[in-house]
Design a protein around this motif. Structure first.
Motif: not given
Length: 258
Positions: A17, A21, A25, A160-161, A164, A234, A237
């Motif tokens: 990852h 994160l 992820m 979402r990021v 995390i 990213l 993602l």
């Protein structure tokens, strides 16, 4: 370390990852790999997610932790995928134990060590996180890491990021910043790679832009190179469908079992 695996290790794929994160992820990739008959292994690097913080701040120690995760699963050899910091870790794995790597995917990463300005930014960021907590870096990171198209059209990705990142503690983030700052330059390693390789980058990646990725791919013998439009740093993602398509296409092309 948290692992996402099947009981039977058939065509194992290690997913390393990005900073800052965790294995979360890779949820979309884990699902896609399972569906296609691969065995994904998604470790939390030291301090992140459910992995305890241990050792000195060193990318080589992160690589050793990932190799030990494979040892516990009795996996001798795997295809490896590293995104951003995960790519730095993969390069150390290749330097330390090349026999454990059946194929290498470098996503939105670079082989060079940090330039002086980048080093200053990392140490400044580490000091700020130590003083103020992880929240001190979140919004600035999202601004740089997500492509303009994602920020404009896919706000759920930022949410979402953010979640995390905020699940990680400041000690892990500071530890990783120092580890990345001290990592060796891996440029000379690229020309010696003898495994099937893929370099993948988002066209809107502001942190490791396509020009950096193209040069990296040029140095690796026989390397496949892919740019994803409308995607930033990213990539997995921001557009998991296209990322998964490129990753699975590459993995399916690999010769024989591993």
């Amino acid at each position: 370390m948290t692992l996402s695996v099947r009981v039977r290790m058939h065509r194992p794929v290690v997913l390393l990852h990005a900073f800052p994160l965790s294995h979360r992820m890779w949820d979309d990739q884990v699902e896609a790999l399972h569906r296609e008959g691969f065995s994904p292994i998604a470790p939390d690097l030291p301090g992140f997610g459910e992995s305890p913080l241990q050792g000195h701040p060193d990318i080589g120690a992160f690589a050793q932790a990932a190799l030990e995760a494979l040892d516990r699963l009795q996996v001798a050899r795997a295809a490896w995928v590293g995104l951003s910091m995960g790519g730095y870790v993969l390069m150390r794995v290749l330097a330390m134990a090349p026999e454990r790597v059946a194929a290498a995917v470098f996503a939105d990463t670079r082989a060079e060590g940090d330039a002086p300005e980048a080093l200053r930014r990392r140490f400044d960021q580490a000091a700020r996180v130590a003083a103020e907590g992880v929240g001190a870096l979140v919004e600035g990171f999202l601004e740089l890491a997500l492509g303009a198209t994602t920020r404009r059209e896919r706000p759920q990705v930022a949410q979402r990021v953010r979640a995390i990142i905020q699940a990680n503690g400041p000690a892990a983030v500071v530890h990783a910043l120092h580890a990345m700052a001290r990592r060796p330059d891996s440029t000379e390693l690229l020309a010696r790679l003898s495994v099937p390789s893929l370099v993948l980058v988002g066209q809107e990646d502001a942190l490791t832009p396509p020009a950096v990725a193209r040069e990296m791919a040029r140095r690796i013998p026989g390397c496949r190179y892919v740019e994803l439009a409308g995607v930033g740093h990213l990539a997995n993602l921001e557009d998991p469908e296209r990322f998964n398509g490129e990753l699975l296409g590459f993995l399916r092309s690999l010769p024989g079992p591993w």
